[in-house]
Design a protein around this motif. Structure first.
Motif, PDB file in Angstrom:
ATOM      1  N   LYS A 189      -4.194   2.638  -4.910  1.00  0.00           N
ATOM      2  CA  LYS A 189      -3.373   2.890  -3.729  1.00  0.00           C
ATOM      3  C   LYS A 189      -2.639   1.632  -3.257  1.00  0.00           C
ATOM      4  CE  LYS A 189      -6.965   2.095  -0.233  1.00  0.00           C
ATOM      5  NZ  LYS A 189      -7.684   2.688   0.915  1.00  0.00           N
TER       6      LYS A 189
ATOM      7  N   SER B  48       1.065   5.751  -0.028  1.00  0.00           N
ATOM      8  CA  SER B  48       0.452   6.984   0.436  1.00  0.00           C
ATOM      9  C   SER B  48       1.285   8.152  -0.074  1.00  0.00           C
ATOM     10  CB  SER B  48       0.379   7.012   1.966  1.00  0.00           C
ATOM     11  OG  SER B  48      -0.134   8.259   2.425  1.00  0.00           O
TER      12      SER B  48
ATOM     13  N   GLN C  41       0.840  -1.195   0.000  1.00  0.00           N
ATOM     14  CA  GLN C  41       0.000   0.000   0.000  1.00  0.00           C
ATOM     15  C   GLN C  41       0.877   1.247   0.000  1.00  0.00           C
ATOM     16  OE1 GLN C  41      -2.997   0.096   3.029  1.00  0.00           O
ATOM     17  NE2 GLN C  41      -4.112  -1.658   2.191  1.00  0.00           N
TER      18      GLN C  41
ATOM     19  N   LEU D 261      -2.972  11.220  -4.712  1.00  0.00           N
ATOM     20  CA  LEU D 261      -2.652   9.902  -5.271  1.00  0.00           C
ATOM     21  C   LEU D 261      -3.469   9.653  -6.532  1.00  0.00           C
ATOM     22  CD1 LEU D 261      -1.893   6.709  -3.342  1.00  0.00           C
ATOM     23  CD2 LEU D 261      -3.598   6.582  -5.146  1.00  0.00           C
TER      24      LEU D 261
END
Length: 321
Positions: free
Chosen positions: A184, A173, A171, A180
């Protein structure tokens, strides 16, 4: 003469004894049995000699005796029967299974199959031999490359190992001030590839706003403009606006009335009338001294006549009531 007869008798006995002790030939091997090593080393098989057999490689004794005996130059019948050895199912291994199309007996083969997300290491087929299954395949989990880093962002969650394994999720960020774009998270698939490209982090001020589509409607209005009228001095005359008047009268029916003899009198039905008048008056025309012209006098006279007529009619009907 005596010696001659005795010698003849001894010779006959020797021939008889020699013929009674005839040797057997070397035993023949057929089917799935073989001679033992001891029997293979023997060259002569005299009267009463035994030969031993055993099951061939990959076979096990089912029933019968392993020995035969030489009698009068012939071997006795071999009663030994053998069957194929059964290797059984191979030992279980994690994430590994087998396909048995030929069974598990001696000579059969089995195909090794790994679970989804695992790759086979070693031979894909195993053979059932006399000592058991050949080969030692195993299944190893599929891994993906090291997850890529992204600009203006970080990896917030990933598997503990350096190389993510099948099913591992990474994942991402973005840093503050960045948005983004894309997925993700990415996942390691059974092919050793990620299911999508890593996302991107874009500056919020660099993101193009999607244009708003505005639909336009066309409204057309039509108005009726009275004709332009000018006086004798070519001065534009202002048109006069006349509003429409509507006069509505409503009558109520009187209560039931009887005559002196108690006979019901027929009520008088009075209808309601509505008079609406609409007049179009041409613009006021004034002369040189700004007086009312001929057209104004005629128009005013006409309006007064029509309105007076309508009011008179209404008043006349009301008086009848």
């Amino acid at each position: 003469m005596f010696y001659s007869n005795a010698w003849s008798k001894c010779l006959i006995c020797l021939i008889f004894l020699t013929s009674g002790n005839a040797e057997c030939p070397k035993p023949q091997v057929e089917g799935n049995v073989v001679l033992t090593n001891d029997a293979l080393l023997m060259n002569d098989f005299p009267e009463g000699e035994e030969a031993t057999f055993e099951c061939a490689n990959g076979y096990l004794k089912e029933q019968g005796s392993e020995r035969i005996t030489c009698t009068s130059g012939e071997w006795s019948t071999l009663k030994l029967t053998c069957k194929k050895k059964d290797c059984g199912a191979p030992r279980k291994m994690p994430h590994l299974s087998y396909e048995f199309k030929e069974g598990t007996l001696f000579g059969a083969s089995a195909r090794a199959i790994c679970d989804k997300g695992y790759q086979l290491m070693g031979p894909s087929y195993r053979q059932c031999y006399a000592i058991g299954w050949s080969g030692r395949p195993r299944c190893k989990v599929v891994t993906c490359d090291k997850p890529p880093e992204i600009m203006h962002g970080t990896i917030v969650e990933k598997p503990g190992k350096e190389l993510p394994e099948y099913g591992g999720v990474i994942q991402y960020s973005c840093n503050e001030g960045y948005t983004l774009i894309g997925n993700k998270s990415i996942e390691c698939t059974e092919d050793g590839e990620y299911n999508s490209l890593p996302p991107e982090c874009k500056d919020v001020y660099d993101i193009l706003l999607k244009p708003t589509t505005i639909s336009t409607s066309s409204i057309t209005t039509t108005s009726t403009v009275p004709p332009t009228i000018r006086d004798v001095n070519d001065i534009l005359l202002k048109p006069t606006t006349i509003s429409t008047s509507s006069i509505t009268t409503t009558s109520s029916v009187p209560p039931t009335i009887r005559d002196v003899n108690g006979i019901l009198l027929k009520p008088t039905t009075i209808s309601t009338s509505s008079i609406t008048t609409t007049s179009t008056v041409p613009p006021t025309i004034r002369g040189r001294n700004n007086g009312v012209g001929e057209h104004d006098t005629n128009a005013a006279t006409e309006i007064a006549a029509v309105v007076g007529s309508g009011i008179g009619t209404v008043i006349s009907k009301n008086s009848i009531t």
